[in-house]
Structures are given as C-alpha cells and as structure tokens.
Design an enzyme around this catalytic site. Structure first.
Site, mmCIF file in Angstrom:
data_model
loop_
_atom_site.group_PDB
_atom_site.id
_atom_site.type_symbol
_atom_site.label_atom_id
_atom_site.label_comp_id
_atom_site.label_asym_id
_atom_site.label_seq_id
_atom_site.Cartn_x
_atom_site.Cartn_y
_atom_site.Cartn_z
ATOM 1 N N TYR A 107 -0.473 0.528 10.231
ATOM 2 C CA TYR A 107 -1.641 -0.401 10.875
ATOM 3 C C TYR A 107 -1.625 -0.476 12.231
ATOM 4 C CZ TYR A 107 -2.425 -2.009 6.058
ATOM 5 O OH TYR A 107 -2.572 -1.916 4.601
ATOM 6 N N ASP A 151 -5.499 0.268 -5.642
ATOM 7 C CA ASP A 151 -5.554 -0.489 -4.178
ATOM 8 C C ASP A 151 -7.270 -1.013 -3.920
ATOM 9 O OD1 ASP A 151 -5.905 -0.924 -1.429
ATOM 10 O OD2 ASP A 151 -4.982 0.862 -0.906
ATOM 11 N N SER A 174 -8.878 -0.449 -0.651
ATOM 12 C CA SER A 174 -9.326 1.033 -0.105
ATOM 13 C C SER A 174 -10.751 1.053 -0.962
ATOM 14 C CB SER A 174 -8.308 2.047 -0.485
ATOM 15 O OG SER A 174 -7.359 1.989 0.424
ATOM 16 N N ARG A 208 0.709 -1.278 0.076
ATOM 17 C CA ARG A 208 0.098 0.073 -0.047
ATOM 18 C C ARG A 208 0.826 1.181 0.016
ATOM 19 N NH1 ARG A 208 -5.179 -1.345 3.603
ATOM 20 N NH2 ARG A 208 -6.290 -0.139 1.975
ATOM 21 N N GLN A 234 -1.751 3.485 -4.966
ATOM 22 C CA GLN A 234 -3.034 3.898 -4.520
ATOM 23 C C GLN A 234 -4.166 3.581 -5.630
ATOM 24 O OE1 GLN A 234 -2.642 7.965 -2.893
ATOM 25 N NE2 GLN A 234 -2.184 6.982 -1.075
HETATM 26 P P1 NAD Z 1 -8.056 -2.108 8.332
HETATM 27 O O1 NAD Z 1 -9.076 -2.527 7.601
HETATM 28 O O2 NAD Z 1 -6.905 -3.082 8.314
HETATM 29 O O3 NAD Z 1 -8.389 -1.655 9.835
HETATM 30 C C1 NAD Z 1 -9.380 -0.615 10.095
HETATM 31 C C2 NAD Z 1 -9.109 0.132 11.248
HETATM 32 O O4 NAD Z 1 -9.417 -0.816 12.334
HETATM 33 C C3 NAD Z 1 -7.720 0.670 11.232
HETATM 34 O O5 NAD Z 1 -7.818 2.034 11.229
HETATM 35 C C4 NAD Z 1 -7.235 0.142 12.603
HETATM 36 O O6 NAD Z 1 -6.561 1.046 13.229
HETATM 37 C C5 NAD Z 1 -8.468 -0.134 13.415
HETATM 38 N N1 NAD Z 1 -8.334 -0.992 14.574
HETATM 39 C C6 NAD Z 1 -7.693 -2.185 14.594
HETATM 40 N N2 NAD Z 1 -7.762 -2.765 15.913
HETATM 41 C C7 NAD Z 1 -8.674 -1.819 16.714
HETATM 42 C C8 NAD Z 1 -9.147 -1.882 17.923
HETATM 43 N N3 NAD Z 1 -8.859 -3.096 18.833
HETATM 44 N N4 NAD Z 1 -9.970 -0.970 18.304
HETATM 45 C C9 NAD Z 1 -10.235 0.107 17.409
HETATM 46 N N5 NAD Z 1 -9.785 -0.022 16.152
HETATM 47 C C10 NAD Z 1 -9.012 -0.984 15.570
HETATM 48 O O7 NAD Z 1 -7.472 -0.722 7.821
HETATM 49 P P2 NAD Z 1 -7.639 -0.160 6.166
HETATM 50 O O8 NAD Z 1 -8.642 0.680 6.346
HETATM 51 O O9 NAD Z 1 -7.255 -1.054 5.071
HETATM 52 O O10 NAD Z 1 -6.280 0.714 6.200
HETATM 53 C C11 NAD Z 1 -5.863 1.454 7.596
HETATM 54 C C12 NAD Z 1 -4.714 2.485 7.515
HETATM 55 O O11 NAD Z 1 -3.836 2.029 6.136
HETATM 56 C C13 NAD Z 1 -5.098 3.697 6.775
HETATM 57 O O12 NAD Z 1 -5.954 4.396 7.500
HETATM 58 C C14 NAD Z 1 -4.048 4.418 6.082
HETATM 59 O O13 NAD Z 1 -3.180 4.834 7.189
HETATM 60 C C15 NAD Z 1 -3.131 3.044 5.671
HETATM 61 N N6 NAD Z 1 -3.387 2.973 4.139
HETATM 62 C C16 NAD Z 1 -2.524 3.464 3.216
HETATM 63 C C17 NAD Z 1 -2.687 3.527 1.921
HETATM 64 C C18 NAD Z 1 -1.724 4.040 1.168
HETATM 65 O O14 NAD Z 1 -0.953 4.824 1.529
HETATM 66 N N7 NAD Z 1 -1.520 3.946 -0.265
HETATM 67 C C19 NAD Z 1 -3.766 2.941 1.567
HETATM 68 C C20 NAD Z 1 -4.824 2.438 2.249
HETATM 69 C C21 NAD Z 1 -4.492 2.395 3.798
#
Ligand code: NAD
Length: 382
Positions: free
Chosen positions: A231, A135, A138, A127, A132
């Site tokens: 993460y 992805d 996302s 990621r 992006q």
């Molecule tokens: P995900 O689906 O893996 O997780 C969803 C959310 O659950 C996360 O924000 C995580 O912190 C939260 N979480 C985990 N355990 C928890 C708990 N016990 N209590 C409360 N919340 C909890 O995550 P996602 O949506 O696929 O992506 C997360 C992050 O990854 C994004 O916000 C971003 O920072 C990063 N990301 C980066 C890119 C990129 O740079 N290309 C793209 C997508 C996501």
C-alpha cells in the site's frame, strides 16, 4: 472449535438506497446447498441484479416474503451493505458476512454488539494470496474502475479514439488515471480499449510495470510513496508540494482524469486542487471515484456532477460497483461463498480460530497472532 448443525443461510433484499447488488446468486445458492445448508432468499432480493425468484427456487432456495421472515431464524446471513435496522432483526449470536464497515457506521457496530453477532466485515480480510478468491475490495473495485471510465467517456465532449474521417482527423483523447490500484488498472484497461491515449499515475513505483503492461504510459513525477504491504504511505509536505507543482503543469495537457487514489483507513488524498482544475482546458472532465471517501479533487461533490466554473465537469459518482450489479453480484457472491466455505461444512458451522483469515476478519478485530486471537474470538452460541 464449536459447531452448529443443519444451518440456515439467509439473503434478504438490500435496503440501502441505490444498492442493486445481492449477496448470493442462484449459482452460489446451489453451492451453499451442496455444503449442507438450507438457503432462504427474500422474494425480489436478486431482481435488481437480474436474478429472478424462480432462478433461486430452481437452485434449491426457499423463498421468504419479507426481511423478518427471511432473517429471523437464520444462523448465517449474507449481505452487501446492511442497515443497522436489518442487523437488529437477526437472531442472537447469528453469523453475518458482508461489507459491514462497523467502524464507519456506529449504528451498525452497535447493532452487531446488541445482537452479539459473529460479524465478518469482509473489507477487513487480510489481502494474502490465499484470500484472493474472497477479496471483495478487489472484485468490486474492478467494476468501479470500469464504470468510472465509461462515465468519463459519456461526459467528455469528444471521442476517445483517434478517427480518420472525411471531415478530417480527430486526435485521440488524453486520459490520465490517478491511482493505479485495482480500480485504477481496470480504468486504464477500459480507456485503452476505447482507444484513448492513456497515462497512469501512482506514488507506488511498482505500478509502472502494471500500467505499461496494459498499454498505458507511466506518468513519472519523481515522487515515490512506497509503503508497507503493497500500500501507499502518506507523502511528506515537501514531497506533496513537488508532486503537485509537476502535476499542475501536466494537467494542462490532459482531456480526461479518472481519480482512484486511496490510502487504507484514511480520507482520500487531495491530489487535484482547485487551482489545478482552473488551469485545465475547458471541456475537460474529471471523474472522481474516490468521492466515497471525500474525493481526490478539491472540487468534487460526492454524488453530484458539477461544473468548475471554468468549463471542467467534475463527477463524484457513488457506489459505482452497484451500477454493474449483475457481474458485481456474481463476483461478490463467489467471494462470500469462498469465505464461508472456511467454516461451513456438512451443514454445520465450525470456526477454526487458528485460521488467520477468520481470526483477523472477525469484528471486533483481533490484531494479535492467530493463536492469541483464538482466545479472544467469540464463541458460537448454541
Ligand atoms: P487502494 O484502493 O487503497 O488505493 C488505490 C491506489 O491509490 C493505490 O495504488 C495507491 O498506491 C494509490 N495512491 C495512494 N495515494 C496516492 C497519491 N497521493 N497519489 C497517487 N496515487 C496514490 O488500493 P487497492 O486497489 O485496494 O490495492 C492496492 C494494492 O494492494 C494493489 O495494487 C496490490 O499491490 C495490493 N493488493 C494485493 C492483493 C493480494 O495480494 N491479495 C489484493 C488486492 C490488492
């Protein structure tokens, strides 16, 4: 580098139960044709997502009658979530791109191995900023978060917005979104647009700013689980106990919870216990988008909506992205087009295994540096 000229790209109708999305739209078919590929689409492949056979034909695609006819001679197959039996119909050494999840479904992994497919499970894509536009996690999570809030609004026996009426003033619903990743942030934005009082909760402290920028309030329980690469990490037992006590007290005041918390590669963290649900007001609603990986709520039953026994409705909907098949497919198909543009050029397939997006996504996975991965990466037959 290895190359195959004059390639055929195939898109079959998805066979998984309830799957409405399609891996290529007429728009992306046109662009694949512009890359020099011949595109074959099975009749009816796009219908559940609103794309007719005529639209594909007008975009330059050949229409095929059945899956075998569509896939049998294809050099590159685009799919959403194929079944093992579909993968078994591919020709030896074909390239396949989609949500393949070979580790989650051993039969799919075996089919990939048996046909010696060059498989790119896009959920493994690094990621990075460059990735992006490819992805799928996302783009599909955005739709899932949106639909989860709408399901919650539908189930809730109350309005989301504040209303001033001749029959008195209605207080806005208090909505809590648990997990503020891509799905959670979209859920927050959607609940906010519906006029609810919205709070977001996440263990990554950097989400505070993101939640607030959408007009939500960050629920601070005083526990941080910032991990590597953006993460979350797993919480320690003490951290979890403290988080849970404070959360239990807070949940007594909310009307709606949308759960979206996840830790990559692990079952969903259990955040909302049966005792917490018992303490909630009757008429409250929980929509657990994490149901797919077990759920964030102890009482969630994947694929069902149940009553807690104390008047709280708990929904565990599956494959929410498929419910928004038109836009989910448009985004998914563009993600795939952008990814295959890394190796389809002038009607030929040519892999540059020094490109980490290819080397780290190809399955079986190569976790080594891109240079080392090049040595391990499969060679294209023919
Ligand atoms: P995900 O689906 O893996 O997780 C969803 C959310 O659950 C996360 O924000 C995580 O912190 C939260 N979480 C985990 N355990 C928890 C708990 N016990 N209590 C409360 N919340 C909890 O995550 P996602 O949506 O696929 O992506 C997360 C992050 O990854 C994004 O916000 C971003 O920072 C990063 N990301 C980066 C890119 C990129 O740079 N290309 C793209 C997508 C996501």
């Amino acid at each position: 580098m290895t190359a195959v000229q004059g390639i055929t790209v195939a898109v079959a109708r998805e066979a998984a139960p309830g799957e409405r999305r399609v891996a290529a739209t007429p728009e992306t078919c046109k662009k694949l044709t512009a890359l020099g590929a011949q595109v074959r689409v099975q009749r009816g492949a796009g219908l559940a997502a609103g794309f007719t056979d005529d639209a594909y034909a007008s975009a330059g695609a050949q229409l095929a009658e059945d899956a075998a006819d569509t896939l049998g001679q294809a050099d590159l197959v685009l799919c959403v979530q194929p079944q093992a039996s579909t993968l078994s119909q591919l020709k030896q050494g074909a390239v396949v791109v989609g949500m393949l999840a070979p580790q989650a479904d051993p039969a799919r992994g075996e089919a990939i191995g048996a046909r010696q497919l060059i498989a790119f499970p896009l959920e493994l894509l690094p990621r990075t900023t460059r990735a992006q536009a490819m992805d799928i996690l996302s783009s599909q999570a955005g739709m899932a978060g949106y639909k989860a809030t709408l399901i919650a609004a539908q189930l809730a026996p109350r309005f989301f917005p504040m209303l001033t009426t001749a029959a008195g003033t209605i207080r806005p619903s208090k909505v809590l979104i648990v997990g503020a990743g891509v799905a959670g942030l979209q859920a927050i934005a959607t609940a906010k647009r519906l006029g609810a009082q919205v709070e977001g909760f996440d263990v990554r402290p950097e989400t505070r700013e993101q939640i607030e920028s959408l007009g939500g309030k960050f629920l601070d329980l005083g526990v941080s689980a910032a991990g590597e690469g953006g993460y979350a990490r797993q919480l320690t037992d003490e951290e979890r106990a403290l988080q849970q006590q404070r959360l239990a007290d807070h949940l007594k005041t909310v009307d709606v919870i949308v759960c979206t918390a996840a830790v990559p590669g692990r079952p969903a963290p259990k955040i909302i216990t049966a005792a917490m649900v018992a303490g909630m007001k009757p008429g409250s609603v929980i929509v657990d988008l994490a149901a797919e990986t077990g759920g964030n709520c102890e009482l969630t039953r994947p694929g069902e909506t149940v009553d807690s026994g104390s008047g709280v409705a708990i929904a565990g909907p599956l494959n929410l992205a498929s419910m928004g098949a038109v836009h989910a497919s448009e985004m998914y198909a563009r993600n795939l087009l952008n990814f295959v543009s890394l190796f389809v050029k002038d009607g030929a397939i040519a892999f540059d295994w020094n490109d980490e997006l290819l080397a780290k996504t190809v399955w079986p996975r190569h976790d080594d540096a891109p240079g080392a991965a090049a040595a391990n990466a499969p060679q294209r037959a023919g």
